[in-house]
Write a protein that holds these residues in place. Structure first.
Motif, mmCIF file in Angstrom:
data_model
loop_
_atom_site.group_PDB
_atom_site.id
_atom_site.type_symbol
_atom_site.label_atom_id
_atom_site.label_comp_id
_atom_site.label_asym_id
_atom_site.label_seq_id
_atom_site.Cartn_x
_atom_site.Cartn_y
_atom_site.Cartn_z
ATOM 1 N N SER A 57 -87.708 117.471 -61.194
ATOM 2 C CA SER A 57 -87.383 118.892 -61.046
ATOM 3 C C SER A 57 -87.520 119.381 -59.597
ATOM 4 C CB SER A 57 -88.297 119.697 -61.975
ATOM 5 O OG SER A 57 -88.086 121.071 -61.820
ATOM 6 N N ALA A 58 -88.645 119.095 -58.963
ATOM 7 C CA ALA A 58 -88.857 119.577 -57.592
ATOM 8 C C ALA A 58 -88.081 118.748 -56.575
ATOM 9 C CB ALA A 58 -90.341 119.556 -57.252
ATOM 10 N N ALA A 59 -87.934 117.465 -56.843
ATOM 11 C CA ALA A 59 -87.254 116.585 -55.881
ATOM 12 C C ALA A 59 -85.805 117.016 -55.669
ATOM 13 C CB ALA A 59 -87.320 115.135 -56.355
ATOM 14 N N GLN A 60 -85.224 117.685 -56.651
ATOM 15 C CA GLN A 60 -83.841 118.164 -56.529
ATOM 16 C C GLN A 60 -83.679 119.251 -55.474
ATOM 17 O OE1 GLN A 60 -82.457 119.551 -60.358
ATOM 18 N NE2 GLN A 60 -83.441 117.857 -61.414
ATOM 19 N N VAL A 61 -84.763 119.949 -55.164
ATOM 20 C CA VAL A 61 -84.619 121.122 -54.289
ATOM 21 C C VAL A 61 -85.450 121.052 -53.006
ATOM 22 C CG1 VAL A 61 -84.018 122.648 -56.212
ATOM 23 C CG2 VAL A 61 -86.415 122.441 -55.522
ATOM 24 N N VAL A 62 -86.205 119.977 -52.829
ATOM 25 C CA VAL A 62 -87.062 119.846 -51.653
ATOM 26 C C VAL A 62 -86.404 118.904 -50.659
ATOM 27 C CG1 VAL A 62 -89.285 118.951 -50.839
ATOM 28 C CG2 VAL A 62 -89.186 120.340 -52.919
ATOM 29 N N SER A 63 -86.519 119.235 -49.387
ATOM 30 C CA SER A 63 -85.908 118.409 -48.353
ATOM 31 C C SER A 63 -86.686 117.117 -48.113
ATOM 32 C CB SER A 63 -85.853 119.236 -47.060
ATOM 33 O OG SER A 63 -85.606 118.428 -45.971
ATOM 34 N N ASP A 64 -87.992 117.231 -48.040
ATOM 35 C CA ASP A 64 -88.819 116.102 -47.611
ATOM 36 C C ASP A 64 -89.537 115.479 -48.817
ATOM 37 O OD1 ASP A 64 -90.320 114.313 -46.190
ATOM 38 O OD2 ASP A 64 -91.334 115.798 -44.943
ATOM 39 N N VAL A 65 -88.898 114.475 -49.414
ATOM 40 C CA VAL A 65 -89.421 113.875 -50.646
ATOM 41 C C VAL A 65 -89.784 112.415 -50.406
ATOM 42 C CG1 VAL A 65 -88.910 113.313 -53.065
ATOM 43 C CG2 VAL A 65 -87.894 115.358 -52.020
ATOM 44 N N VAL A 66 -90.997 112.032 -50.802
ATOM 45 C CA VAL A 66 -91.386 110.630 -50.847
ATOM 46 C C VAL A 66 -91.399 110.232 -52.318
ATOM 47 C CG1 VAL A 66 -93.256 108.985 -50.426
ATOM 48 C CG2 VAL A 66 -92.796 110.837 -48.775
ATOM 49 N N VAL A 67 -90.628 109.208 -52.665
ATOM 50 C CA VAL A 67 -90.652 108.732 -54.039
ATOM 51 C C VAL A 67 -91.704 107.637 -54.124
ATOM 52 C CG1 VAL A 67 -89.340 107.571 -55.864
ATOM 53 C CG2 VAL A 67 -88.248 109.344 -54.462
ATOM 54 N N GLY A 68 -92.688 107.847 -54.986
ATOM 55 C CA GLY A 68 -93.763 106.866 -55.069
ATOM 56 C C GLY A 68 -94.693 107.156 -56.227
#
Lengths: 397, 397
Positions: A57-68
Motif C-alpha cells: 500500500s505505501a510502496a505505491q506512493v512513496v519515492s524512496d522504497v527499500v524492499v526487504g
C-alpha cells in the motif's frame, strides 16, 4: 542522528541550499505507512520506507522504497543508515533487532522498551497491573485444565484466550466456553493469556501522542464498534460518555505512555463496563484505526502528530474541527468494481472523505475507510455507513 | 483511455484482484504536482510524474517518476502511454505537442484548445473580449512608439506591458512610465501586449473547478495580496466583498471555464476597481496559489477537485470549513536554517498548518506556505504572517 540538524544546517553554506529536513524511516508498507507519508509531505520531510514488496500500500506512493525483510537485522541496519529516526507501520519487528539498532546509535521511536508491551500481551498485562492500570482479570495459562482453573477463579466460562504475540483484528483471540474448546490456542507454541470475558457496555479508544521530551496531546475519547472482531465504525467523540470517565481515559492513556516510555502515537483500546468503569483491552504504539477520523475531523491528524513526535517536533493541536466525526472501514466484498461504486459515493455525498489504500480486494480485508463530519451525528453515521456498505457491495443503492 | 475502467474491471476475475483505479499523469514536478499527489493518495489513484529532474519538489515524494523534457514530443508520447489522463503542473507544454497527443487518443485535461488561453495572453485577451468578459483595455503593440500611441488612446502613461508568453510571478511584466522605458519587453522576440494600468482597490481571485461532463463547483472569492509582483497573502473569503460582486466573479469564472472548455481547476485573477467593477487580470488552468487555502480551509481542496475533474469523477464540496482562512507564502530568505525556524513556529502555534515544498532555499523563491483558520480574521492573519515571516527570517521572534 550522528549530526544534529542544526549543526548540519550551520555547516552548509551558499545558495541554493537544501533545507535540512530530516529523513523519517518507516518499517512496514501498509496503509498506516501510506497515510503517514501523506501527512509527512506538507511537513517537508524526507520519507523512506522498508516494505515487504514494491506493491504494498505505501510502496505505491512513496519515492524512496527499500524492499526487504524487516525480520533480517542486516536489512534493518542498512535501512536505518539513511534515516534520522525509524518508526513503524506494525509491531512485528523483533525486539532484539530494535535493541541492536539502538546500540548502534539509531533513534528507534517508539523504542524497544516501550514496544515490547505492544508486542507481547503477557508483558503488557503484567506491567499495566504493576502500575495500577485497571485491566480485565488475567493470567498466563499452561494448558486447557489450567484454563478451567482460571475460569473457576474468575466466575466461570466463557473465558478469552489470547496468544501473547502475533494477534490482530481478532486473529489470535478465542472465546472459549468449555475446557474441551481450549486446545487450539496452545498449538502455536506461544504462551497463552487467559482473560475474563468483560461485561462491557461498549468499546472506547483513548488516543494520545507523546514526544521524547515529554510533550503529549490527547485526542477526544472515541467509541469503537467492532463487527466479527474487526473495527467497523468509530464515532468521535464517544456519544454520551460521562465527562469524568472520558477524562479518566485520557489520563490513563497519558500515564501509560509516560510509564512505558512511549514515543509517537499510542492507542489504548478500552472496555466501558456495564457498571461504569474502564478497563484496558489492548495497546497499539503507532497510528491506529481508531484514530483515522482525525484526518478529516481533528486540527492535526494522528499521522501528522506521530511524525512530529518521533522527530521531537512540537505537537499539533488534537482538538476536533466538527462536533461529530464518523469513520467507517471499507472492507473488500464480492463486488469487484470498487471504482464504479466510488463514483456513485462521490456523487451521492460531495462532503464524503474517502481514503483508499491501493490494496487488492479480498473479501473482509480492510481496503480503505471513509470519514464524515458535521453537526448531526445521525446524519454523519448514515452517510459513512452508506458509503462503506456501498463500496463493499452490501448496499446496492 | 483505450479501455474504460468499468469494462476493464468486469474483464478481471478472481481474488485477490487489483482495484482498477486510473493512472493520472502529471507533467511538471513543482509544488503543485507535489500537492496534487498528496491529495490523490486518499483517492487511491496511481500517480505518474514527468519531472525535469529527480530532485524536483514533486519527484521527491512520488513513486512513479519519469525524468524527461516536456518540450520533447517523443518523451510526452512515451509518458502518456502509461496514463489514463494527463494534466499539468504548469502551462509550458507546447500546444502543438498537446494537439499531437490528443490526435493520438490521449485524454489531455485541460485540452490544448483551453490551455492556449492560459499560455498566450494575447489569445486570452482576444477571446475574453469576444465573449464579453470585462478586461482592462489592451492591444498588441508593435514597438515603443506604438506603446505611446496606446497610452494616448487609454488616458496616458503609465502602461503595463506583458510578453504574451512565458511570464509568471511578475516576470514578463513591465510597468512603463514613458516611451524610452518601453524597449525591454520587445527584446524577447515575443509579441507584446499593452494594458491600461487599472486603478484597482485590491486583487481578487475566483477559483472554480469544471469536469468534462460539465459539472462545476465554485470556491468562495478570495482576496489576494501581492508584494513585488509575487502573491504574499490570500484571505478566504475576501473581506467586505459585496455579495453581488462576489456572485458576479464566480459566474464570470464559471462562464469563462465553459466558453473556453476548461477541465480541472481554473483560477481567474481579478482586479476590483475603485469604482466597484471587476476586470480579469490573468487566468491559470491548474491548481493555483490563490487556492492553497483550500487544503485546510475548504471541505474539498483545489488539488483533490482538480484530480476529480480531470478523471471526470463527481466533484467535492468547495465550501469553507471555517469563517476565515488565511494563506501566506513562505519565501526563501537569508536565514538558512529553516528547520529550526519551523520548530519555533510549531511550538508557538499548534494550530498552524505548514506546507513545505522540499525546495532549495533561494532568496525570494516560494519554498512553502502556511494556512491558518478560525473565527477571528485579525488573529488568523497575525498567525499566518508571523509564521511566514519567521520562516523567511524577517521576524526574529
Amino acid at each position: 542522528m550522528s549530526e544534529p540538524t542544526e549543526v548540519r544546517a550551520r555547516r552548509l553554506g551558499g545558495y541554493p541550499r537544501r533545507v535540512t529536513f530530516p529523513v523519517v524511516g518507516m518499517v512496514g508498507g501498509g496503509q498506516l505507512a501510506r497515510m503517514t507519508h501523506e501527512a509527512g509531505i506538507p511537513l517537508g520531510l524526507k520519507f523512506k520506507l522498508l516494505s515487504d514488496t514494491p506493491q504494498d500500500s505505501a510502496a505505491q506512493v512513496v519515492s524512496d522504497v527499500v524492499v526487504g525483510d524487516y525480520r533480517d537485522l542486516d536489512t534493518l541496519v542498512e535501512f536505518a543508515r539513511g534515516c534520522d529516526v525509524i518508526t513503524f507501520d506494525h509491531e512485528h519487528v523483533p525486539i532484539e533487532h530494535l535493541r541492536a539498532l539502538e546500540a548502534d546509535g539509531v533513534a528507534v521511536r517508539p523504542g524497544p522498551d516501550a514496544l515490547v508491551h505492544a508486542q507481547d500481551k503477557g508483558v503488557m498485562r503484567a506491567r499495566l497491573t504493576e502500575i495500577g492500570v485497571p485491566c480485565p482479570r488475567h493470567r498466563i495459562v499452561a494448558d486447557p485444565a489450567d484454563v478451567t482453573a482460571f475460569a473457576e477463579e474468575t466466575g466461570g466460562f466463557p473465558v478469552i484466550l489470547k496468544t501473547v504475540r502475533g494477534g490482530y483484528d481478532g486473529k489470535g483471540v478465542w472465546l472459549v466456553r468449555a475446557e474441551q474448546d481450549a486446545e487450539a490456542p496452545f498449538k502455536a507454541g506461544v504462551p497463552v493469556l487467559a482473560e475474563e470475558k468483560v461485561d462491557f457496555r461498549r468499546e472506547l479508544a483513548a488516543n494520545i501522542v507523546r514526544s521524547p521530551h515529554g510533550q503529549a496531546v490527547a485526542y477526544p475519547v472515541v467509541e469503537s464498534q467492532q463487527v466479527d472482531g474487526v473495527c467497523d465504525t468509530v464515532i468521535a467523540p464517544a456519544p454520551d460518555l460521562d465527562a469524568e470517565l472520558a477524562g479518566q481515559a485520557q489520563e490513563l492513556a497519558l500515564r501509560i505512555a509516560k510509564e512505558l516510555g512511549v514515543v509517537g502515537h499510542l492507542a489504548v483500546e478500552l472496555f466501558e463496563t456495564a457498571d461504569g468503569r474502564i478497563l484496558v483491552n489492548e495497546l497499539a504504539m503507532r497510528p491506529h484505526n481508531s484514530g483515522h477520523w482525525t484526518q478529516d475531523g481533528a486540527i492535526t491528524s494522528q499521522f501528522a502528530n506521530h511524525v512530529r513526535a518521533v522527530l521531537d517536533l512540537p505537537l499539533g493541536d488534537p482538538r476536533p474541527r466538527a462536533p461529530w466525526t464518523v469513520m467507517c472501514n471499507v472492507l473488500g466484498g464480492d463486488y469487484p468494481d470498487m471504482y464504479a461504486a466510488y463514483l456513485h459515493c462521490m456523487a451521492r455525498d460531495p462532503q464524503l472523505k474517502i481514503h483508499m489504500y491501493g490494496k487488492d480486494v479480498k473479501p473482509g480485508r480492510k481496503v480503505g475507510h471513509v470519514n464524515t463530519y458535521g453537526d448531526d451525528l445521525a446524519d454523519a453515521l448514515e452517510r459513512a455507513r452508506h458509503a462503506a456498505g456501498y463500496l463493499r457491495g452490501t448496499i446496492s443503492e
